[in-house]
Design a protein around this motif. Structure first.
Motif, short mmCIF file in Angstrom:
data_model
loop_
_atom_site.label_atom_id
_atom_site.label_comp_id
_atom_site.label_asym_id
_atom_site.label_seq_id
_atom_site.Cartn_x
_atom_site.Cartn_y
_atom_site.Cartn_z
N ASN A 48 0.87 -1.14 0.06
CA ASN A 48 0.12 0.13 -0.27
C ASN A 48 0.91 1.14 -0.07
O ASN A 48 1.75 1.61 0.94
CB ASN A 48 -0.88 0.12 1.04
CG ASN A 48 -1.94 1.18 1.12
OD1 ASN A 48 -1.88 2.07 0.47
ND2 ASN A 48 -3.02 0.91 1.94
N ILE A 49 0.78 2.13 -1.14
CA ILE A 49 1.57 3.32 -1.08
C ILE A 49 0.81 4.58 -0.65
O ILE A 49 1.53 5.72 -0.47
CB ILE A 49 1.98 3.61 -2.45
CG1 ILE A 49 0.91 3.77 -3.43
CG2 ILE A 49 2.82 2.60 -2.91
CD1 ILE A 49 1.29 4.48 -4.65
N SER A 96 19.59 -2.44 2.23
CA SER A 96 18.66 -1.19 2.75
C SER A 96 17.32 -1.34 2.66
O SER A 96 16.53 -2.17 1.70
CB SER A 96 19.20 -0.06 2.02
OG SER A 96 20.68 0.42 2.13
N SER A 97 16.58 -0.73 3.41
CA SER A 97 15.14 -0.87 3.48
C SER A 97 14.49 0.62 3.17
O SER A 97 14.97 1.68 3.52
CB SER A 97 14.56 -1.07 5.06
OG SER A 97 15.00 -0.39 5.93
N VAL A 98 13.23 0.59 2.83
CA VAL A 98 12.66 1.71 2.11
C VAL A 98 11.26 1.81 2.80
O VAL A 98 10.40 0.79 2.71
CB VAL A 98 12.55 1.80 0.68
CG1 VAL A 98 11.61 2.97 0.39
CG2 VAL A 98 13.89 1.84 -0.07
N ALA A 99 10.85 2.88 3.67
CA ALA A 99 9.59 2.92 3.97
C ALA A 99 8.78 4.31 3.75
O ALA A 99 9.51 5.29 3.17
CB ALA A 99 9.68 3.10 5.75
N THR A 131 10.70 -3.38 2.28
CA THR A 131 9.96 -2.28 2.19
C THR A 131 8.96 -2.25 3.34
O THR A 131 8.48 -3.29 4.08
CB THR A 131 9.12 -2.31 0.81
OG1 THR A 131 8.52 -3.28 0.71
CG2 THR A 131 10.31 -2.24 -0.36
N GLN A 132 8.47 -1.03 3.79
CA GLN A 132 7.43 -1.03 4.65
C GLN A 132 6.18 -0.08 4.10
O GLN A 132 6.58 1.10 3.73
CB GLN A 132 7.92 -0.35 6.09
CG GLN A 132 6.86 0.12 7.00
CD GLN A 132 7.36 0.52 8.49
OE1 GLN A 132 8.64 0.51 8.47
NE2 GLN A 132 6.36 0.95 9.12
N SER A 133 4.96 -0.69 3.99
CA SER A 133 3.95 0.24 3.29
C SER A 133 3.70 1.38 4.14
O SER A 133 3.96 1.56 5.42
CB SER A 133 2.66 -0.80 3.11
OG SER A 133 3.23 -1.72 2.11
#
Length: 166
Positions: A48-49, A96-99, A131-133
């Motif tokens: 979910n963006i 790396s992570s993206v939130a 990723t974190q929505s």
């Protein structure tokens, strides 16, 4: 002063006003921050963006390191595919992570990159897997109200069953 000098200064003032209005319109539309240097593109998939938009900032430690280039839908997984255009001067490890984060309580959404610990860096065309929505405020409120209603319902049923004598 002659009429031509007055016309020149008025014309110059009007031209400067138009340039200022164009600049403000570009800043308000988030269009003024073009990447002039070399960039590389990576992708990230989200469930979910929320309200994320193209040209949204990509930040790491509060510093803008790129922009969201495009947003699409993967027809096989039904996940949002977000393509990021990162400045080449900023390299991030492959783990790396993206939130999806929000500026303030109800501000605009942007992507935050949290660097990983791997030695290999992201390259053009790589996919970020961690990723974190987005946290959707409406979903949080509905979950809170549902839990409050279910707690109240269980409290009401226990109080009525205790008050009944055999």
């Amino acid at each position: 002063m002659s009429q031509t000098k007055v016309d020149f200064w008025v014309g110059l003032f009007v031209l400067l006003g138009i340039v200022a209005l164009v600049f403000l319109a570009l800043r308000a539309g988030n269009l003024a921050s073009f990447a002039w240097g070399p960039t590389y593109t990576v992708e990230a998939n989200f469930h979910n963006i929320g309200g994320l938009k193209t040209r949204a900032a990509v930040k790491s430690a509060g510093v803008v390191v790129g922009r969201v280039e495009s947003i699409g839908l993967n027809p096989q997984t039904y996940e949002a595919v977000v393509r990021l255009k990162l400045d080449e001067g900023y390299e991030f490890p492959v783990d790396s992570s993206v939130a999806i984060l929000t500026s303030g309580l109800l501000g605009e959404q942007y992507l935050g990159i949290e660097p990983g610990a791997e030695d290999r860096m992201l390259a053009n065309g790589d996919v970020i897997t961690y990723t974190q929505s987005a946290i959707v405020l409406e979903n949080l409120i509905s979950q809170f109200l549902y839990s409050m209603a279910s707690d109240r319902g269980s409290a009401d049923s226990s109080s009525t069953s205790e008050g009944v004598s055999p």
